[in-house]
Design a protein around this motif. Structure first.
Motif, PDB file in Angstrom:
ATOM      1  N   GLU A  92       0.697  -1.167   0.032  1.00 31.25           N
ATOM      2  CA  GLU A  92      -0.002  -0.132   0.108  1.00 31.25           C
ATOM      3  C   GLU A  92       0.858   1.370   0.087  1.00 31.25           C
ATOM      4  N   LEU A  93       0.167   2.023  -0.970  1.00 31.75           N
ATOM      5  CA  LEU A  93       0.800   3.413  -1.466  1.00 31.75           C
ATOM      6  C   LEU A  93       0.595   4.747  -0.438  1.00 31.75           C
ATOM      7  N   HIS A  94       0.595   5.551   0.448  1.00 32.09           N
ATOM      8  CA  HIS A  94      -0.081   5.717   1.228  1.00 32.09           C
ATOM      9  C   HIS A  94      -0.259   7.596   0.583  1.00 32.09           C
ATOM     10  N   LEU A  95      -0.982   7.835   0.579  1.00 32.24           N
ATOM     11  CA  LEU A  95      -1.178   8.945  -0.458  1.00 32.24           C
ATOM     12  C   LEU A  95      -2.293  10.251   0.264  1.00 32.24           C
ATOM     13  N   SER A  96      -3.394  10.854   0.114  1.00 31.75           N
ATOM     14  CA  SER A  96      -3.680  11.719   1.025  1.00 31.75           C
ATOM     15  C   SER A  96      -5.397  11.112   0.357  1.00 31.75           C
ATOM     16  N   CYS A  97      -6.008   9.900   0.342  1.00 35.65           N
ATOM     17  CA  CYS A  97      -6.734   9.307  -0.179  1.00 35.65           C
ATOM     18  C   CYS A  97      -7.896   9.246   1.027  1.00 35.65           C
ATOM     19  N   THR A  98      -9.251   9.853   1.565  1.00 36.07           N
ATOM     20  CA  THR A  98     -10.118   9.631   2.221  1.00 36.07           C
ATOM     21  C   THR A  98     -10.252   8.431   2.434  1.00 36.07           C
ATOM     22  N   ALA A  99     -11.187   7.998   3.549  1.00 34.16           N
ATOM     23  CA  ALA A  99     -11.584   6.483   3.518  1.00 34.16           C
ATOM     24  C   ALA A  99     -12.816   5.780   2.484  1.00 34.16           C
ATOM     25  N   GLY A 100     -13.309   7.524   1.736  1.00 35.46           N
ATOM     26  CA  GLY A 100     -14.541   7.238   0.902  1.00 35.46           C
ATOM     27  C   GLY A 100     -14.418   6.909  -0.448  1.00 35.46           C
ATOM     28  N   THR A 101     -13.022   6.920  -0.507  1.00 36.22           N
ATOM     29  CA  THR A 101     -12.531   6.853  -1.710  1.00 36.22           C
ATOM     30  C   THR A 101     -12.624   5.732  -2.405  1.00 36.22           C
ATOM     31  N   ARG A 102     -12.766   5.008  -2.879  1.00 39.25           N
ATOM     32  CA  ARG A 102     -13.198   3.731  -3.818  1.00 39.25           C
ATOM     33  C   ARG A 102     -11.825   3.190  -3.921  1.00 39.25           C
ATOM     34  N   GLY A 103     -11.690   1.763  -3.564  1.00 33.12           N
ATOM     35  CA  GLY A 103     -10.099   1.147  -4.067  1.00 33.12           C
ATOM     36  C   GLY A 103     -10.670  -0.218  -3.688  1.00 33.12           C
ATOM     37  N   PHE A 104      -9.177  -0.636  -3.513  1.00 36.23           N
ATOM     38  CA  PHE A 104      -9.069  -2.332  -3.042  1.00 36.23           C
ATOM     39  C   PHE A 104      -8.745  -2.548  -1.626  1.00 36.23           C
ATOM     40  N   ALA A 105      -7.753  -1.315  -1.494  1.00 33.15           N
ATOM     41  CA  ALA A 105      -7.181  -2.020   0.125  1.00 33.15           C
ATOM     42  C   ALA A 105      -8.544  -1.881   1.377  1.00 33.15           C
ATOM     43  N   ALA A 106      -8.141  -1.945   2.613  1.00 38.07           N
ATOM     44  CA  ALA A 106      -9.514  -1.795   3.615  1.00 38.07           C
ATOM     45  C   ALA A 106      -8.624  -0.267   4.212  1.00 38.07           C
TER      46      ALA A 106
END
Length: 405
Positions: free
Chosen positions: A247-261
């Motif tokens: 996992e790469l940690h950017l500024s994405c919020t939890a509401g962002t769609r994606g495969f990571a939990a």
């Protein structure tokens, strides 16, 4: 190299300039020397391990580090290849070794292994790692050429702010409080209009809250020559077999769609995202290579960002970047100590991590990235030989490896 109890090695020279060779590395000897190496580098699964490694580990003690480098060479460098390298060095020829390590050997710092007490491999050869063949020869891969894209923007994601995590927390600041006169600020501000994001104050490059996956996708799809990321990477353990969960940690919020939990109010960008894009998430899915088309050169300066090579099936961040178009990726073999860790645990007042970031980025902006990075590592080795302080030790600078297609 191939793991099958023992380690089986074969090598060949371009244009058959020298004889090909094969060798078998005995399992027990390999296991023993790798155990020594594993004890010398930080293990994120062991709480407080960084303190032990930085104060009493083999890589920060000159005598122990030299003995380990000789043991690594004795066990892992086949005798026939060592003889060929010696003969070339006597003729003043500096070859480029492209190594495809087996998963067990993925953390080996090949550059510092010592065929002789006074000689390290980087003294007599340039060294890089080969990407998995399945990635390089994928029919869907489109590699982006540095010669055709070198004048495009440089995209820098520097210590992004991770939602839900304070600056002093586990996913907090890597570089500390931004300062306009810091080495990294001065270095990146030198790019002027070439740099993205465009800022008027270099401090604005750091701890940004807007560098999420959507921003990154938009910027990369506009075209870029390079991407440099400095921040946090987390990986699954090799025994899990789940390299795609890196996992790469950017500024994405939890509401962002994606495969990571989601983690608190944050959702990481995983290697699985980079590989699959919106597959199974959208009725008309977009491949990862189209959402995040990687530029020719990518630097992932974060803890164990090259950890996917430790898996039998390498599908991590390094592999994903290559699959999405990169020709060359520089990543790290093990967790990196921060400048704050150096200042807290050792007597140094310098900023070794910032210097390493500038060195990797300078190499990527040159026409000869691998020799340029190796020249910096040789300079660090010279400093380690003359002033064997923790800040000069291979614990930091030998962690970097460059993977090419």
């Amino acid at each position: 190299m191939a793991d099958a109890g023992d380690v089986y090695v074969s090598w060949r020279w371009a244009d058959d300039a020298l004889a090909r060779g094969v060798a078998v590395l005995p399992r027990d000897e390999v296991r023993e020397v790798l155990r020594t190496l594993a004890d010398a580098v930080p293990d994120p699964a062991r709480p407080g391990d960084l303190r032990r490694v930085m104060t009493e580990g083999a890589l920060v003690d000159p005598a122990t580090e030299s003995a380990m480098a000789q043991a690594l060479s004795r066990v892992l460098l086949p005798y026939g290849l060592a003889v060929q390298l010696y003969e070339l060095s006597q003729r003043g020829v500096r070859p480029h070794l492209r190594i495809q390590p087996s998963p067990r050997l993925a953390q080996v710092p090949w550059e510092i292994i010592a065929p002789d007490p006074a000689i390290r491999l980087l003294d007599i050869a340039d060294v890089s790692l080969l990407a998995p063949v399945s990635v390089v020869h994928s029919p869907e891969r489109i590699s982006r050429s540095w010669t055709e894209t070198r004048d495009l923007p440089v995209v820098a994601v520097l210590d992004p702010r991770v939602p839900g995590f304070r600056a002093d927390s586990e996913l907090g600041s890597v570089l500390g409080r931004p300062h306009p006169e810091s080495a990294v600020a001065v270095h990146f501000s030198g790019y002027g209009a070439r740099l993205v994001p465009r800022v008027t104050d270099p401090v604005e490059l750091f701890r940004r809250a807007d560098t999420d996956r959507d921003w990154l996708s938009e910027i990369l799809r506009r075209g870029a020559s390079r991407l440099v990321y400095v921040g946090h990477v987390t990986c699954a353990a090799p025994e899990s077999g789940q390299s795609e969960h890196a996992e790469l940690h950017l500024s994405c919020t939890a509401g962002t769609r994606g495969f990571a939990a989601a983690n608190r109010t944050h959702r990481p960008l995983s290697a699985k995202d980079l590989l699959l894009g919106t597959h199974s998430l959208d009725p008309s899915p977009v491949p990862g290579r189209d959402l995040w088309p990687m530029p020719s050169r990518v630097a992932l300066i974060a803890c164990e960002s090259g950890g996917d090579l430790r898996f039998t099936e390498a599908l991590g961040l390094t592999t994903a970047a290559l699959a999405a178009g990169a020709e060359l990726v520089t990543a790290t073999r093990w967790p990196l100590p921060t400048d704050h860790a150096f200042h807290t645990l050792t007597p140094t007042t310098t900023y070794p991590l910032q210097a390493a970031i500038c060195a990797v980025d300078t190499a990527h902006d040159s026409s000869t990235p691998i020799p340029t990075l190796l020249a910096w590592q040789r300079a660090r080795l010279a400093a380690w030989r003359t002033t064997p302080a923790p800040a000069n030790s291979p614990l930091l600078w030998a962690a970097f490896a460059t993977v090419t297609d």
